[in-house]
Design an enzyme around this catalytic site. Sequence first.
Site, PDB file in Angstrom:
ATOM      1  N   ASP A  35      43.440  48.332  31.238  1.00  0.00           N
ATOM      2  CA  ASP A  35      43.808  47.419  32.309  1.00  0.00           C
ATOM      3  C   ASP A  35      45.186  47.780  32.838  1.00  0.00           C
ATOM      4  OD1 ASP A  35      42.585  44.282  32.909  1.00  0.00           O
ATOM      5  OD2 ASP A  35      44.504  44.837  33.766  1.00  0.00           O
ATOM      6  N   ASP A  61      46.587  52.905  34.929  1.00  0.00           N
ATOM      7  CA  ASP A  61      46.113  52.859  36.305  1.00  0.00           C
ATOM      8  C   ASP A  61      44.870  53.734  36.361  1.00  0.00           C
ATOM      9  OD1 ASP A  61      45.597  53.068  38.992  1.00  0.00           O
ATOM     10  OD2 ASP A  61      47.614  53.706  39.565  1.00  0.00           O
ATOM     11  N   TYR A 151      36.524  46.317  50.241  1.00  0.00           N
ATOM     12  CA  TYR A 151      35.875  45.901  48.997  1.00  0.00           C
ATOM     13  C   TYR A 151      34.361  46.063  49.108  1.00  0.00           C
ATOM     14  CZ  TYR A 151      34.619  42.836  45.058  1.00  0.00           C
ATOM     15  OH  TYR A 151      34.098  42.315  43.890  1.00  0.00           O
ATOM     16  N   LYS A 155      32.034  48.662  46.934  1.00  0.00           N
ATOM     17  CA  LYS A 155      30.955  48.195  46.060  1.00  0.00           C
ATOM     18  C   LYS A 155      29.614  48.789  46.472  1.00  0.00           C
ATOM     19  CE  LYS A 155      33.462  45.674  43.307  1.00  0.00           C
ATOM     20  NZ  LYS A 155      33.685  46.106  41.909  1.00  0.00           N
TER      21      LYS A 155
END
Length: 243
Positions: A35, A61, A151, A155
């Site tokens: 994370d 990262d 986004y 996706k």
Amino acid sequence: MVTGRSVIVTGGLGDIGMAVARAFAREGASLLLVDAREDGGGAAEALLADGATQVLIRTADIADPAMVAAAATTAQEGFGSLDVVVNVAGIMIYKPLAELAAADWRRLLDVNLVGAAMFIGEAFRRMTPGGCIVNIASVHARRTSALVAPYAAAKAALVSLTRSAAIEGKPLGIRVNAILPGAIEGSLLRASPNIASGAEMVDPADLGQPEDVAALAAFLASDAARFITGEDIVADGGRMGRL
């Protein structure tokens, strides 16, 4: 069950990532949580209490290929194998298309798509037959709303990547599937200006919990799903069917 197997969860300290980690912890897995945030809440101790065999947490990262490779090496060497990867990590940028800079697109795609692709590549180089990858995509890959174009595009690309990876993974004995969650309770949903402004309404009956996604991820990584690969499975309480 994934008892004795090693699992990488990217975005492991987020709402869905932590729920996924808990689901595997209850089955005795060894866990590596990757994370960008540092663990400030005792996540490792909580997961060990849930039944995890081992827990490692790495701040990284995932847009950095060197950090991705280092995380995969940590899991393989620390646990003796790499058996499951769940790509949860993702960021959101809320802007109209006309206001999006190239840097916005690059940053979001680097985290939400390229990072997952890098972990898939590492998994293909390290997993033995029987391995599994689960990508957490979104219903935005199919139906979307204003202000989230990068986004939604990322996706949709992740779903396509899942199909390609399943084809290349089959000769290796590695299954690859995607989950498309709908509205899931958590910080990402609460940050949405579409929700806050009332422009996008979520019926309480359509609001899922991170555990709903986690349960499906655990199933897809289990022997019960051994004949499932290349699929993108919607988990949205039926919301998309009414949009």
